[in-house]
Design a protein around this motif. Structure first.
Motif, PDB file in Angstrom:
ATOM      1  N   GLN A  14      -3.578   0.567 -20.564  1.00  9.74           N
ATOM      2  CA  GLN A  14      -3.869   1.925 -19.959  1.00  9.74           C
ATOM      3  C   GLN A  14      -5.190   2.299 -19.663  1.00  9.74           C
ATOM      4  N   GLN A  15      -5.756   1.424 -18.943  1.00 10.40           N
ATOM      5  CA  GLN A  15      -6.916   1.407 -18.769  1.00 10.40           C
ATOM      6  C   GLN A  15      -7.289   1.610 -16.892  1.00 10.40           C
ATOM      7  N   LEU A  16      -8.755   2.064 -16.540  1.00  4.49           N
ATOM      8  CA  LEU A  16      -8.738   1.956 -14.967  1.00  4.49           C
ATOM      9  C   LEU A  16      -8.627   0.614 -14.666  1.00  4.49           C
ATOM     10  N   PHE A  17      -8.476   0.332 -13.454  1.00  2.00           N
ATOM     11  CA  PHE A  17      -8.762  -1.078 -12.944  1.00  2.00           C
ATOM     12  C   PHE A  17     -10.055  -1.298 -12.483  1.00  2.00           C
ATOM     13  N   ALA A  18     -10.483  -2.382 -12.837  1.00  2.00           N
ATOM     14  CA  ALA A  18     -12.064  -2.669 -12.192  1.00  2.00           C
ATOM     15  C   ALA A  18     -12.113  -2.793 -10.713  1.00  2.00           C
ATOM     16  N   LEU A  19     -12.982  -2.156 -10.147  1.00  2.00           N
ATOM     17  CA  LEU A  19     -13.185  -2.008  -8.857  1.00  2.00           C
ATOM     18  C   LEU A  19     -13.057  -3.528  -7.954  1.00  2.00           C
ATOM     19  N   GLU A  20     -13.839  -4.355  -8.432  1.00  2.00           N
ATOM     20  CA  GLU A  20     -13.734  -5.591  -7.756  1.00  2.00           C
ATOM     21  C   GLU A  20     -12.485  -6.238  -7.913  1.00  2.00           C
ATOM     22  N   ASP A  21     -11.741  -6.255  -8.692  1.00  2.00           N
ATOM     23  CA  ASP A  21     -10.566  -6.956  -9.163  1.00  2.00           C
ATOM     24  C   ASP A  21      -9.327  -6.265  -8.083  1.00  2.00           C
ATOM     25  N   ARG A  22      -9.544  -5.001  -8.090  1.00  2.00           N
ATOM     26  CA  ARG A  22      -8.687  -4.159  -7.446  1.00  2.00           C
ATOM     27  C   ARG A  22      -8.826  -4.504  -5.964  1.00  2.00           C
ATOM     28  N   LYS A  23     -10.208  -4.565  -5.621  1.00  2.00           N
ATOM     29  CA  LYS A  23     -10.246  -5.045  -4.127  1.00  2.00           C
ATOM     30  C   LYS A  23     -10.015  -6.434  -3.665  1.00  2.00           C
ATOM     31  N   LEU A  24     -10.151  -7.203  -4.463  1.00  2.00           N
ATOM     32  CA  LEU A  24      -9.860  -8.590  -4.223  1.00  2.00           C
ATOM     33  C   LEU A  24      -7.974  -8.473  -4.192  1.00  2.00           C
ATOM     34  N   VAL A  25      -7.452  -8.067  -5.036  1.00  2.00           N
ATOM     35  CA  VAL A  25      -5.976  -8.095  -4.809  1.00  2.00           C
ATOM     36  C   VAL A  25      -5.298  -7.325  -3.882  1.00  2.00           C
ATOM     37  N   ASN A  26      -5.867  -6.431  -3.603  1.00  2.00           N
ATOM     38  CA  ASN A  26      -5.578  -5.497  -2.308  1.00  2.00           C
ATOM     39  C   ASN A  26      -5.747  -6.294  -1.278  1.00  2.00           C
ATOM     40  N   ARG A  27      -6.974  -6.979  -0.928  1.00  2.00           N
ATOM     41  CA  ARG A  27      -7.173  -7.815   0.236  1.00  2.00           C
ATOM     42  C   ARG A  27      -6.110  -8.739   0.444  1.00  2.00           C
ATOM     43  N   TRP A  28      -5.714  -9.458  -0.753  1.00  2.00           N
ATOM     44  CA  TRP A  28      -4.681 -10.589  -0.564  1.00  2.00           C
ATOM     45  C   TRP A  28      -3.445 -10.010  -0.236  1.00  2.00           C
ATOM     46  N   ALA A  29      -3.000  -8.967  -0.777  1.00  2.00           N
ATOM     47  CA  ALA A  29      -1.833  -8.161  -0.689  1.00  2.00           C
ATOM     48  C   ALA A  29      -1.893  -7.718   0.717  1.00  2.00           C
ATOM     49  N   ALA A  30      -2.830  -7.543   1.628  1.00  2.00           N
ATOM     50  CA  ALA A  30      -3.013  -7.166   2.779  1.00  2.00           C
ATOM     51  C   ALA A  30      -2.381  -8.124   4.064  1.00  2.00           C
ATOM     52  N   THR A  31      -2.310  -9.573   3.531  1.00  2.00           N
ATOM     53  CA  THR A  31      -2.132 -10.589   4.377  1.00  2.00           C
ATOM     54  C   THR A  31      -0.634 -10.328   5.127  1.00  2.00           C
ATOM     55  N   ARG A  32      -0.688 -10.683   6.235  1.00  2.00           N
ATOM     56  CA  ARG A  32       0.746 -10.568   6.702  1.00  2.00           C
ATOM     57  C   ARG A  32       1.485 -11.521   6.406  1.00  2.00           C
ATOM     58  N   LEU A  33       2.741 -11.041   6.066  1.00  2.00           N
ATOM     59  CA  LEU A  33       3.943 -12.129   5.737  1.00  2.00           C
ATOM     60  C   LEU A  33       5.174 -12.150   6.604  1.00  2.00           C
ATOM     61  N   PRO A  34       5.671 -13.278   6.535  1.00  2.00           N
ATOM     62  CA  PRO A  34       6.882 -13.295   7.522  1.00  2.00           C
ATOM     63  C   PRO A  34       7.819 -12.437   6.746  1.00  2.00           C
ATOM     64  N   PRO A  35       8.583 -11.667   7.828  1.00  2.00           N
ATOM     65  CA  PRO A  35       9.584 -10.493   7.087  1.00  2.00           C
ATOM     66  C   PRO A  35      10.733 -11.450   6.422  1.00  2.00           C
ATOM     67  N   ARG A  36      11.084 -10.587   5.011  1.00  2.00           N
ATOM     68  CA  ARG A  36      12.273 -11.221   4.319  1.00  2.00           C
ATOM     69  C   ARG A  36      13.678 -11.087   5.106  1.00  2.00           C
ATOM     70  N   GLN A  37      14.395 -12.087   4.876  1.00  2.00           N
ATOM     71  CA  GLN A  37      15.787 -11.879   5.368  1.00  2.00           C
ATOM     72  C   GLN A  37      16.749 -11.976   4.310  1.00  2.00           C
ATOM     73  N   LEU A  38      17.793 -11.320   4.266  1.00  2.00           N
ATOM     74  CA  LEU A  38      18.874 -11.501   3.389  1.00  2.00           C
ATOM     75  C   LEU A  38      19.363 -12.798   3.495  1.00  2.00           C
TER      76      LEU A  38
END
Ligand SMILES: [Zn+2]
Length: 210
Positions: free
Chosen positions: A100-124
């Protein structure tokens, strides 16, 4: 032929399916794609943790075993290093969730950068629990982005409070506790849970007066 399966990006966990816990030598016990990825570095409490992603080929194998549809899967050395860097950032973020601690800024930035990558839409897919991957699948960068997105979903919701560390001494596997009671203790009942039970039984027998 069964449809190829993509791991879901959000809860519910994949334990809803009956895929084996060990696939191609990798452990998939956590119920979440992103946490399973962390288990590719094992025995983290020891001075020499055990690395399962030694070569780019190992990353290809893990992604395939995890059900991430990668197009022309051929990871480069740069992909491998990026994957390990992302993995360790995710691990520290997961630890912050546990404490239950704050996230480290560097880690947060890295993961957020990856998560912002465009992905193909998911289909049922045909039935609940299945999606149809893009015909060509995703590339390596997008595969890593999937891991980051799963982690963002996991760490940013109420699900963050359901991340656990396996209680067996020496096991560093983190898992998502989807049990109703929220008291799951082991990454795997069949593996760690059983070993602990056997050990406890032996201890009780040894303590019994003869
Ligand atoms: Zn365990």
């Amino acid at each position: 032929m069964p449809e190829p399966r993509l791991a879901p990006l959000t809860a519910p966990p994949r334990s809803a399916t009956s895929l084996p816990e060990t696939r191609d030598g990798f452990k998939f016990r956590s119920g979440r794609l992103s946490l399973d990825f962390l288990a590719t570095l094992a025995e983290r409490s020891k001075p020499q943790p055990r690395e399962a992603l030694v070569s780019p080929l190992d990353l290809d194998r893990w992604l395939r075993a995890a059900g991430v549809q990668v197009r022309a899967a051929k990871a480069s050395l740069a992909d491998l290093l990026a994957a390990r860097e992302l993995r360790e950032a995710l691990y520290r973020l997961a630890q912050a969730c546990l404490r239950q601690q704050l996230f480290a800024l560097e880690d947060r930035k890295l993961v957020n950068r990856w998560a912002a990558t465009r992905l193909p839409p998911r289909q049922l897919g045909l039935r609940p629990g299945f999606s149809v991957p893009e015909p060509e699948g995703v590339d390596l960068t997008q595969a890593l982005a999937e891991l980051a997105r799963d982690a963002v979903a996991l760490f940013s919701g109420a699900t963050a409070r359901r991340i656990r560390n396996c209680e067996r001494a020496g096991c560093s596997i983190l898992f998502f506790d989807s049990s109703r009671s929220g008291r799951r203790r082991w990454c795997s009942m069949a593996a760690c849970g059983n070993r602990e039970k056997v050990a406890a039984h032996r201890e009780r027998r040894a303590a019994r007066p003869r």
